[in-house]
Design a protein around this motif. Structure first.
Motif, PDB file in Angstrom:
ATOM      1  N   THR A 367      -1.856   8.988  12.672  1.00  0.00           N
ATOM      2  CA  THR A 367      -1.487  10.156  13.472  1.00  0.00           C
ATOM      3  C   THR A 367      -0.003  10.470  13.330  1.00  0.00           C
ATOM      4  N   ALA A 368       0.826   9.432  13.387  1.00  0.00           N
ATOM      5  CA  ALA A 368       2.271   9.629  13.285  1.00  0.00           C
ATOM      6  C   ALA A 368       2.668  10.188  11.933  1.00  0.00           C
ATOM      7  N   LEU A 369       1.971   9.792  10.871  1.00  0.00           N
ATOM      8  CA  LEU A 369       2.316  10.271   9.536  1.00  0.00           C
ATOM      9  C   LEU A 369       1.896  11.721   9.332  1.00  0.00           C
ATOM     10  N   GLY A 370       0.898  12.157  10.088  1.00  0.00           N
ATOM     11  CA  GLY A 370       0.553  13.568  10.103  1.00  0.00           C
ATOM     12  C   GLY A 370      -0.192  14.101   8.894  1.00  0.00           C
ATOM     13  N   HIS A 371      -0.819  13.238   8.083  1.00  0.00           N
ATOM     14  CA  HIS A 371      -1.597  13.723   6.943  1.00  0.00           C
ATOM     15  C   HIS A 371      -2.888  14.364   7.444  1.00  0.00           C
ATOM     16  N   ALA A 372      -3.186  15.549   6.939  1.00  0.00           N
ATOM     17  CA  ALA A 372      -4.395  16.249   7.381  1.00  0.00           C
ATOM     18  C   ALA A 372      -5.650  15.642   6.778  1.00  0.00           C
ATOM     19  N   SER A 373      -5.548  15.161   5.540  1.00  0.00           N
ATOM     20  CA  SER A 373      -6.722  14.594   4.888  1.00  0.00           C
ATOM     21  C   SER A 373      -6.304  13.557   3.860  1.00  0.00           C
ATOM     22  N   LEU A 374      -7.244  12.671   3.533  1.00  0.00           N
ATOM     23  CA  LEU A 374      -6.994  11.580   2.604  1.00  0.00           C
ATOM     24  C   LEU A 374      -8.150  11.493   1.614  1.00  0.00           C
ATOM     25  N   ARG A 375      -7.822  11.354   0.340  1.00  0.00           N
ATOM     26  CA  ARG A 375      -8.872  11.188  -0.662  1.00  0.00           C
ATOM     27  C   ARG A 375      -9.248   9.710  -0.736  1.00  0.00           C
ATOM     28  N   VAL A 376     -10.530   9.448  -0.839  1.00  0.00           N
ATOM     29  CA  VAL A 376     -11.034   8.083  -0.791  1.00  0.00           C
ATOM     30  C   VAL A 376     -11.028   7.473  -2.187  1.00  0.00           C
ATOM     31  N   GLY A 377     -10.366   6.328  -2.308  1.00  0.00           N
ATOM     32  CA  GLY A 377     -10.258   5.637  -3.580  1.00  0.00           C
ATOM     33  C   GLY A 377     -11.077   4.364  -3.620  1.00  0.00           C
ATOM     34  N   PRO A 378     -10.717   3.428  -4.463  1.00  0.00           N
ATOM     35  CA  PRO A 378     -11.509   2.208  -4.649  1.00  0.00           C
ATOM     36  C   PRO A 378     -11.489   1.310  -3.418  1.00  0.00           C
ATOM     37  N   GLU A 379     -12.510   0.472  -3.335  1.00  0.00           N
ATOM     38  CA  GLU A 379     -12.650  -0.454  -2.211  1.00  0.00           C
ATOM     39  C   GLU A 379     -11.822  -1.706  -2.461  1.00  0.00           C
ATOM     40  N   ILE A 380     -11.070  -2.126  -1.441  1.00  0.00           N
ATOM     41  CA  ILE A 380     -10.245  -3.336  -1.539  1.00  0.00           C
ATOM     42  C   ILE A 380     -11.077  -4.559  -1.175  1.00  0.00           C
ATOM     43  N   ASP A 381     -11.667  -4.529  -0.015  1.00  0.00           N
ATOM     44  CA  ASP A 381     -12.641  -5.498   0.466  1.00  0.00           C
ATOM     45  C   ASP A 381     -13.749  -4.680   1.119  1.00  0.00           C
ATOM     46  N   PRO A 382     -14.930  -5.260   1.363  1.00  0.00           N
ATOM     47  CA  PRO A 382     -16.009  -4.479   1.960  1.00  0.00           C
ATOM     48  C   PRO A 382     -15.551  -3.699   3.196  1.00  0.00           C
ATOM     49  N   GLY A 383     -15.700  -2.370   3.118  1.00  0.00           N
ATOM     50  CA  GLY A 383     -15.378  -1.521   4.255  1.00  0.00           C
ATOM     51  C   GLY A 383     -13.951  -1.017   4.310  1.00  0.00           C
ATOM     52  N   VAL A 384     -13.120  -1.366   3.329  1.00  0.00           N
ATOM     53  CA  VAL A 384     -11.709  -0.945   3.371  1.00  0.00           C
ATOM     54  C   VAL A 384     -11.306  -0.320   2.036  1.00  0.00           C
ATOM     55  N   PRO A 385     -11.125   1.021   1.992  1.00  0.00           N
ATOM     56  CA  PRO A 385     -10.724   1.680   0.752  1.00  0.00           C
ATOM     57  C   PRO A 385      -9.220   1.925   0.670  1.00  0.00           C
ATOM     58  N   VAL A 386      -8.775   2.253  -0.509  1.00  0.00           N
ATOM     59  CA  VAL A 386      -7.460   2.860  -0.683  1.00  0.00           C
ATOM     60  C   VAL A 386      -7.602   4.332  -0.309  1.00  0.00           C
ATOM     61  N   LEU A 387      -6.669   4.841   0.490  1.00  0.00           N
ATOM     62  CA  LEU A 387      -6.687   6.238   0.915  1.00  0.00           C
ATOM     63  C   LEU A 387      -5.398   6.899   0.435  1.00  0.00           C
ATOM     64  N   SER A 388      -5.548   8.003  -0.286  1.00  0.00           N
ATOM     65  CA  SER A 388      -4.401   8.693  -0.866  1.00  0.00           C
ATOM     66  C   SER A 388      -4.193  10.032  -0.176  1.00  0.00           C
ATOM     67  N   ALA A 389      -2.986  10.270   0.324  1.00  0.00           N
ATOM     68  CA  ALA A 389      -2.684  11.534   0.993  1.00  0.00           C
ATOM     69  C   ALA A 389      -2.852  12.689   0.006  1.00  0.00           C
ATOM     70  N   THR A 390      -3.461  13.774   0.479  1.00  0.00           N
ATOM     71  CA  THR A 390      -3.727  14.924  -0.395  1.00  0.00           C
ATOM     72  C   THR A 390      -2.606  15.956  -0.368  1.00  0.00           C
ATOM     73  N   ASP A 391      -1.513  15.658   0.352  1.00  0.00           N
ATOM     74  CA  ASP A 391      -0.450  16.652   0.514  1.00  0.00           C
ATOM     75  C   ASP A 391       0.666  16.539  -0.523  1.00  0.00           C
ATOM     76  N   GLY A 392       0.475  15.668  -1.520  1.00  0.00           N
ATOM     77  CA  GLY A 392       1.475  15.530  -2.567  1.00  0.00           C
ATOM     78  C   GLY A 392       2.635  14.618  -2.220  1.00  0.00           C
ATOM     79  N   SER A 393       2.566  13.944  -1.072  1.00  0.00           N
ATOM     80  CA  SER A 393       3.664  13.070  -0.633  1.00  0.00           C
ATOM     81  C   SER A 393       3.724  11.768  -1.421  1.00  0.00           C
ATOM     82  N   GLY A 394       2.627  11.414  -2.080  1.00  0.00           N
ATOM     83  CA  GLY A 394       2.592  10.162  -2.825  1.00  0.00           C
ATOM     84  C   GLY A 394       2.359   8.938  -1.972  1.00  0.00           C
TER      85      GLY A 394
END
Length: 421
Positions: A367-394
């Motif tokens: 919430t504090a970071l304020g990203h509107a949406s996140l693209r879902v990437g590979p799974e790290i462990d069961p149930g936990v993905p990498v999430l990439s901000a879609t706003d170009g912030s990197g």
């Protein structure tokens, strides 16, 4: 959009998002985007599954219902054909909890006369048998969830927990019906006659059977375990092509934040402290106002490149002392605010990889970071993905439920976040 998900916390949203994106076997899953809060714009073109992450697990039932209905309206406006109400695989809901009221409201809106409840997630040791939820080989009420600071689970019988929350009758479909196949299971659910139906499930194959029984059903509730099968329904019907999740890796400065007091997170903290810089948040000083976010950001930035860990997690005795001295809600609220402020300041100063442990803490950070949406990437462990901000912030995130992950999760997460497919 084929599938729309309403998740009651941020880590749970990531949990089911990666399940939908991963799908079943080589067939792959759906193109999935996670939205932080109720979106105001349309979903990105090509979104096949949209996951709306709410922070509604521990708020008033009236607010939880209102937010969930708003999320449902947005998902329906995007063309979602099936709505999933996603809650934790440990149910995380007391007698005054929100799962029952939210499910009743969504069922009414979607005109669903019978709704299944399927919290099982065998990959993380959550199974349901005879209507009772187990964490590995321990009944839920005897697991560490019995001591959760906000939603202590004192009853393992999901039927009783759910019935205490709502006016709707709760039934049960037992394990032999699941083993009999999806067609027989569909008939067993119908013959149950109760509007809400708790279903036993012990293995991933059971969840695929249950998912097949829900093909074409408007409204489903459960944990993330059932999600791959629900996504696969659209792929097997030839309506979606299936794909594997991926995001670009990021190698920028990194931090690890932990606010969960679960036994899994405590073990992960212990493991990480043995190899990396770590600092315990002084909760007494935080409550007294004598320490600030800047003090902790300084520690994190001085140790970038070394996977620095900042944590407030405490054992049962310490947690009890803090709650008795300051109150459960004041401590939780102040720490959430602090973690959010720390994350925001750290990103403004160049941090790009953030690992967070704990559902409430993850919600506060996202919430504090304020990203509107996140693209879902590979799974790290069961149930936990990498999430990439879609706003170009990197910025890339790993938002972990307190109970999830192997002991070396923090190191593993940072490694996966830095990989480029």
């Amino acid at each position: 959009m084929f599938l729309g998900v309403i998740a009651d916390d941020f880590t749970g949203a990531g949990d089911i998002a990666v399940a939908l994106a991963k799908g079943v076997g080589d067939a792959g899953g759906l193109a999935t985007v996670q939205f932080l809060g109720i979106p105001t714009d349309n979903a990105p073109v090509g979104t096949e599954a949209g996951v709306v992450a709410l922070k509604s697990r521990s708020i008033s039932s009236e607010d939880a219902v209102s937010q969930s209905l708003q999320a449902a309206e947005w998902l329906l406006s995007q063309g979602a054909e099936q709505i999933i109400f996603k809650y934790c695989s440990t149910f995380d809901s007391t007698k005054q909890g929100n799962i029952g009221p939210v499910a009743e409201a969504l069922a009414a809106r979607l005109e669903s006369t019978q709704v299944i409840f399927c919290p099982s997630f065998p990959a993380n040791g959550r199974t349901v048998y005879q209507g009772n939820l187990f964490v590995k080989d321990v009944p839920l009420s005897e697991s560490s969830m019995a001591y959760h600071p906000l939603t202590p689970m004192k009853d393992s019988d999901i039927r009783r927990v759910l019935a205490a929350q709502c006016k709707t009758a709760v039934g049960h479909v037992s394990y032999p019906h699941v083993l009999s196949g999806s067609e027989n299971l569909t008939h067993a659910i119908e013959q149950c006659h109760a509007p809400f139906v708790v279903i036993d499930a012990i293995t991933d194959d059971d969840l695929l059977t249950i998912a097949r029984s829900q093909r074409g059903v408007r409204f489903v509730t459960g944990g993330s375990g059932i999600a791959p099968g629900l996504a696969h329904n659209f792929i097997s019907d030839g309506r979606a092509q299936g794909q594997k999740p991926s995001v670009a890796g990021v190698t920028g400065p990194e931090i690890v934040l932990a606010g969960s007091c679960s036994s899994a997170t405590l073990g992960q903290i212990k493991h990480h402290k043995a190899h990396h810089p770590a600092k315990l948040i002084d909760v007494d000083a935080v409550m007294a106002g004598t320490v600030s976010a800047d003090d902790y950001v300084t520690f994190l930035l001085e140790n970038t490149g070394k996977a620095p860990l900042l944590y407030s997690s405490a054992d049962k005795a310490q947690l009890k002392r803090l709650q008795e001295q300051y109150g459960v809600e004041p401590v939780a609220t102040r720490l959430d605010e602090l973690f959010g402020e720390i994350a925001s300041k750290a990103v403004s100063l160049g941090v790009r990889r953030i690992v967070v442990a704990g559902g409430e803490t993850s919600g506060a950070v996202a919430t504090a970071l304020g990203h509107a949406s996140l693209r879902v990437g590979p799974e790290i462990d069961p149930g936990v993905p990498v999430l990439s901000a879609t706003d170009g912030s990197g910025v890339v995130l790993a938002l972990k439920s307190g109970n999830f992950g192997t002991p070396d999760f923090f190191e593993k997460a940072l490694h996966v976040m830095g990989e480029t497919p």
